[in-house]
Design a protein around this motif. Structure first.
Motif, short mmCIF file in Angstrom:
data_model
loop_
_atom_site.label_atom_id
_atom_site.label_comp_id
_atom_site.label_asym_id
_atom_site.label_seq_id
_atom_site.Cartn_x
_atom_site.Cartn_y
_atom_site.Cartn_z
N GLY A 29 77.01 45.66 69.01
CA GLY A 29 76.47 44.31 68.89
C GLY A 29 75.52 43.94 70.01
O GLY A 29 74.83 42.93 69.93
N GLN A 30 75.49 44.75 71.07
CA GLN A 30 74.58 44.49 72.18
C GLN A 30 73.41 45.47 72.14
O GLN A 30 73.50 46.56 71.58
CB GLN A 30 75.32 44.63 73.51
CG GLN A 30 76.41 43.58 73.71
CD GLN A 30 77.05 43.66 75.08
OE1 GLN A 30 76.70 44.50 75.90
NE2 GLN A 30 77.99 42.77 75.35
N GLU A 31 72.32 45.08 72.78
CA GLU A 31 71.12 45.91 72.79
C GLU A 31 71.35 47.18 73.62
O GLU A 31 71.90 47.14 74.71
CB GLU A 31 69.93 45.15 73.37
CG GLU A 31 69.42 44.05 72.47
CD GLU A 31 68.15 43.42 73.02
OE1 GLU A 31 67.76 43.76 74.17
OE2 GLU A 31 67.54 42.59 72.33
N ASP A 42 69.57 46.66 64.05
CA ASP A 42 68.21 46.32 64.48
C ASP A 42 67.65 47.47 65.30
O ASP A 42 68.35 48.07 66.12
CB ASP A 42 68.22 45.04 65.32
CG ASP A 42 66.81 44.56 65.64
OD1 ASP A 42 66.03 44.32 64.70
OD2 ASP A 42 66.48 44.47 66.84
N VAL A 43 66.40 47.82 65.05
CA VAL A 43 65.74 48.86 65.82
C VAL A 43 64.27 48.49 66.00
O VAL A 43 63.59 48.10 65.05
CB VAL A 43 65.85 50.25 65.14
CG1 VAL A 43 65.35 50.22 63.71
CG2 VAL A 43 65.14 51.32 65.95
N ILE A 65 68.01 49.24 70.30
CA ILE A 65 68.83 49.47 69.10
C ILE A 65 70.12 48.67 69.20
O ILE A 65 70.75 48.58 70.26
CB ILE A 65 69.16 50.97 68.97
CG1 ILE A 65 67.86 51.77 68.75
CG2 ILE A 65 70.12 51.23 67.80
CD1 ILE A 65 68.02 53.27 68.84
N VAL A 66 70.50 48.07 68.06
CA VAL A 66 71.75 47.30 67.97
C VAL A 66 72.55 47.80 66.78
O VAL A 66 72.01 47.96 65.69
CB VAL A 66 71.47 45.79 67.80
CG1 VAL A 66 72.79 45.01 67.69
CG2 VAL A 66 70.63 45.26 68.95
N LEU A 67 73.84 48.08 67.01
CA LEU A 67 74.75 48.49 65.94
C LEU A 67 75.72 47.35 65.63
O LEU A 67 76.16 46.64 66.54
CB LEU A 67 75.54 49.74 66.34
CG LEU A 67 74.73 51.02 66.56
CD1 LEU A 67 75.67 52.17 66.91
CD2 LEU A 67 73.91 51.38 65.33
N ASN A 68 76.06 47.20 64.37
CA ASN A 68 76.96 46.14 63.93
C ASN A 68 78.38 46.40 64.44
O ASN A 68 78.93 47.48 64.21
CB ASN A 68 76.95 46.09 62.40
CG ASN A 68 77.59 44.82 61.87
OD1 ASN A 68 78.51 44.27 62.46
ND2 ASN A 68 77.12 44.36 60.73
N PRO A 69 79.02 45.43 65.10
CA PRO A 69 80.41 45.61 65.56
C PRO A 69 81.38 45.94 64.42
O PRO A 69 82.41 46.59 64.65
CB PRO A 69 80.75 44.26 66.20
CG PRO A 69 79.43 43.69 66.60
CD PRO A 69 78.47 44.14 65.54
#
Length: 296
Positions: A102-104, A160-161, A172-176
């Motif tokens: 969830g963080q960048e 998000d990328v 890049i951000v990955l969904n928790p």
């Protein structure tokens, strides 16, 4: 008494306000795994989500049901993904496993390519361009996953990328919520050296991942493997030939690294004999203990 109640209520309110920031800052991380492996959700290994497809133009899918093992339903929106994309995704998960979801996360094409064991080559058709296209595909996805009676996930493989125009770093951000796909019995640790040995062999890499995700592989019809891997071969006879070559490649690669992978094909069924990993052996022992446990 009334004053005491009011004082307790005020104290509870203050505690609630103090706890909110702590809850908001809750850290969600992937499980940690050794450097020699890559952890992959089983949904990626037991389906055609990352298929063994031919090179060339890719189809765009819209909420299309993806072939998967029984008990797993996947709807997918986005460009078709292949084993090259899975290699990028595996490396990205590996890189971010010790960071909060969830963080960048900031990284470079050099760092990712080095992690994948590839040279940092630029220009048209170079590894940097191939990596960039893959990251953009992964960021343009929407998956809806349902496993009967267990868990679900709806979201992108990469939330998000983007790429900083000045530093050329990727953000890049990955969904928790991806954490749900990493429950103890829902992901597999893939031997990275073996997968690297199979680089460029789409079907062989898919087979290696598929069978690695099973502690005790059961016989599979050739037609079933054709469907699950997302093969675009139109004739089953052609696929059967490619399947044998791919199985031979996996067997040779496993042998090079001291792992057993023996197969045979009889009456249209593929039988497999492989040595379970330590985590798979623990899983087998746990399952046997559950079966032996007397019911209430």
């Amino acid at each position: 008494m009334q004053k005491r109640i009011e004082a307790l209520a005020e104290l509870a309110s203050q505690r609630g306000q103090e706890e909110q920031p702590a809850q908001a800052c809750k850290v969600v991380q992937l499980p940690l795994w050794p450097e020699s492996v890559r952890a992959v959700p089983n949904v990626c290994l037991r389906s055609a989500l990352f298929g063994a497809i031919r090179k060339g133009r890719r189809r765009l899918l819209e909420r299309e049901i993806i072939a998967a093992v029984e008990g797993l339903e996947i709807r997918y929106t986005g460009p078709r993904l292949d084993q090259g994309d899975l290699g990028v995704y595996e490396s990205l998960l590996h890189l971010l496993r010790d960071q909060s979801l969830g963080q960048e996360c900031h990284t470079t094409s050099y760092a990712l390519l080095k992690l994948m064991g590839k040279k940092d080559t630029g220009g048209k058709g170079g590894n940097r361009e191939i990596l960039h296209r893959s990251l953009m595909r992964l960021g343009a996805t929407m998956v809806e996953i349902r496993a009967v009676g267990r868990y679900s996930y709806a979201g992108s493989l990469i939330d998000d990328v983007s790429q900083d125009e000045k530093t050329r770093e990727y953000v890049i951000v990955l969904n928790p919520k991806l954490k749900a796909l990493f429950a103890p019995d829902q992901y597999t640790q893939i031997q990275w050296a073996i997968r690297r040995e199979l680089e460029g062999r789409q079907l062989a890499q898919w087979l290696h991942g598929f069978y690695s995700s099973h502690a005790r592989p059961y016989p599979m019809k050739i037609e079933t493997l054709h469907r699950l891997c997302g093969s675009e071969a139109e004739l089953m006879s052609d696929f059967a030939k490619k399947l044998r070559k791919a199985l031979d490649a996996v067997s040779d690669a496993c042998k090079d690294y001291g792992e057993a992978f023996h197969y045979r094909v009889e009456d249209g069924l593929v039988f497999l004999d492989q040595t379970p990993s330590r985590s798979q052996q623990r899983h087998i022992i746990q399952q046997e203990a559950k079966r032996k446990r007397p019911s209430a």
